[in-house]
Design a protein around this motif. Sequence first.
Motif, PDB file in Angstrom:
ATOM      1  N   HIS A 255     -10.131  24.869   6.746  1.00 43.73           N
ATOM      2  CA  HIS A 255     -10.778  25.522   5.227  1.00 43.73           C
ATOM      3  C   HIS A 255     -10.240  23.853   4.908  1.00 43.73           C
ATOM      4  N   GLN A 256     -11.197  23.263   4.571  1.00 49.96           N
ATOM      5  CA  GLN A 256     -11.933  21.187   4.013  1.00 49.96           C
ATOM      6  C   GLN A 256     -10.621  20.935   2.740  1.00 49.96           C
ATOM      7  N   ALA A 257     -10.533  19.885   3.027  1.00 49.97           N
ATOM      8  CA  ALA A 257      -8.954  19.626   2.230  1.00 49.97           C
ATOM      9  C   ALA A 257      -9.093  18.147   1.898  1.00 49.97           C
ATOM     10  N   PRO A 258      -8.737  17.751   0.920  1.00 47.30           N
ATOM     11  CA  PRO A 258      -9.207  16.345   0.071  1.00 47.30           C
ATOM     12  C   PRO A 258      -8.526  15.607   1.204  1.00 47.30           C
ATOM     13  N   SER A 259      -9.103  14.082   1.508  1.00 53.15           N
ATOM     14  CA  SER A 259      -8.477  12.706   2.276  1.00 53.15           C
ATOM     15  C   SER A 259      -9.460  11.391   1.406  1.00 53.15           C
ATOM     16  N   ARG A 260      -8.363  10.511   1.604  1.00 51.63           N
ATOM     17  CA  ARG A 260      -9.272   9.585   1.457  1.00 51.63           C
ATOM     18  C   ARG A 260      -8.974   8.623   1.973  1.00 51.63           C
ATOM     19  N   MET A 261      -9.331   7.190   1.924  1.00 56.72           N
ATOM     20  CA  MET A 261      -9.470   6.335   2.569  1.00 56.72           C
ATOM     21  C   MET A 261      -7.432   5.280   3.685  1.00 56.72           C
ATOM     22  N   SER A 262      -7.105   5.186   1.810  1.00 59.67           N
ATOM     23  CA  SER A 262      -5.956   4.377   1.558  1.00 59.67           C
ATOM     24  C   SER A 262      -4.666   5.150   0.794  1.00 59.67           C
ATOM     25  N   GLY A 263      -3.538   5.338   0.988  1.00 60.33           N
ATOM     26  CA  GLY A 263      -3.030   5.734  -0.088  1.00 60.33           C
ATOM     27  C   GLY A 263      -2.400   7.406   0.446  1.00 60.33           C
ATOM     28  N   THR A 264      -1.979   8.299  -0.230  1.00 63.16           N
ATOM     29  CA  THR A 264      -1.524   9.800   0.351  1.00 63.16           C
ATOM     30  C   THR A 264      -2.305  10.669  -0.692  1.00 63.16           C
ATOM     31  N   VAL A 265      -2.072  12.054  -0.341  1.00 66.99           N
ATOM     32  CA  VAL A 265      -3.313  13.264  -1.226  1.00 66.99           C
ATOM     33  C   VAL A 265      -1.673  13.471  -0.977  1.00 66.99           C
ATOM     34  N   ASP A 266      -1.171  14.054  -1.935  1.00 67.12           N
ATOM     35  CA  ASP A 266      -0.064  15.530  -1.843  1.00 67.12           C
ATOM     36  C   ASP A 266      -1.257  16.625  -1.918  1.00 67.12           C
ATOM     37  N   ILE A 267      -0.771  17.945  -0.980  1.00 65.25           N
ATOM     38  CA  ILE A 267      -1.703  18.731  -0.915  1.00 65.25           C
ATOM     39  C   ILE A 267      -0.734  20.329  -0.741  1.00 65.25           C
ATOM     40  N   PRO A 268      -0.595  21.392  -1.905  1.00 61.53           N
ATOM     41  CA  PRO A 268       0.166  21.683  -1.540  1.00 61.53           C
ATOM     42  C   PRO A 268       0.060  23.613  -0.902  1.00 61.53           C
ATOM     43  N   ILE A 269       0.840  23.744  -0.086  1.00 60.23           N
ATOM     44  CA  ILE A 269       0.703  24.566   1.092  1.00 60.23           C
ATOM     45  C   ILE A 269       2.021  25.214   0.868  1.00 60.23           C
ATOM     46  N   GLU A 270       1.341  26.636   1.284  1.00 58.01           N
ATOM     47  CA  GLU A 270       2.920  27.555   1.905  1.00 58.01           C
ATOM     48  C   GLU A 270       3.449  26.631   2.915  1.00 58.01           C
ATOM     49  N   SER A 271       4.191  27.486   3.217  1.00 53.15           N
ATOM     50  CA  SER A 271       5.211  28.032   4.387  1.00 53.15           C
ATOM     51  C   SER A 271       4.691  28.110   5.807  1.00 53.15           C
ATOM     52  N   GLY A 272       4.579  28.384   6.511  1.00 54.51           N
ATOM     53  CA  GLY A 272       4.741  28.687   8.016  1.00 54.51           C
ATOM     54  C   GLY A 272       3.739  27.542   9.146  1.00 54.51           C
ATOM     55  N   ARG A 273       3.339  28.304   9.828  1.00 54.34           N
ATOM     56  CA  ARG A 273       2.223  27.333  11.079  1.00 54.34           C
ATOM     57  C   ARG A 273       1.036  26.931  10.383  1.00 54.34           C
ATOM     58  N   HIS A 274       0.759  25.765  10.514  1.00 49.47           N
ATOM     59  CA  HIS A 274      -0.560  25.901  10.064  1.00 49.47           C
ATOM     60  C   HIS A 274      -1.743  24.792  10.929  1.00 49.47           C
TER      61      HIS A 274
END
Length: 56
Positions: A15-34
């Motif tokens: 699934h496509q996730a947000p990204s950007r050129m600099s800085g950080t992006v917080d992505i909420p994600i469930e625990s487990g293997r990804h």
Amino acid sequence: MTSNMVPPLLTIDGHQAPSRMSGTVDIPIESGRHHLEASSQWLRRYGQTALDVDIA
């Protein structure tokens, strides 16, 4: 020159996730293997990489 202005493509478990050129992006994600994949695109896709991560 303009290829440096295009943010990388990031997918998490296919699934496509947000990204950007600099800085950080917080992505909420469930625990487990990804499965993460990242690449860049300018006229064609390049710089592909993949990584399996375990989130506690």
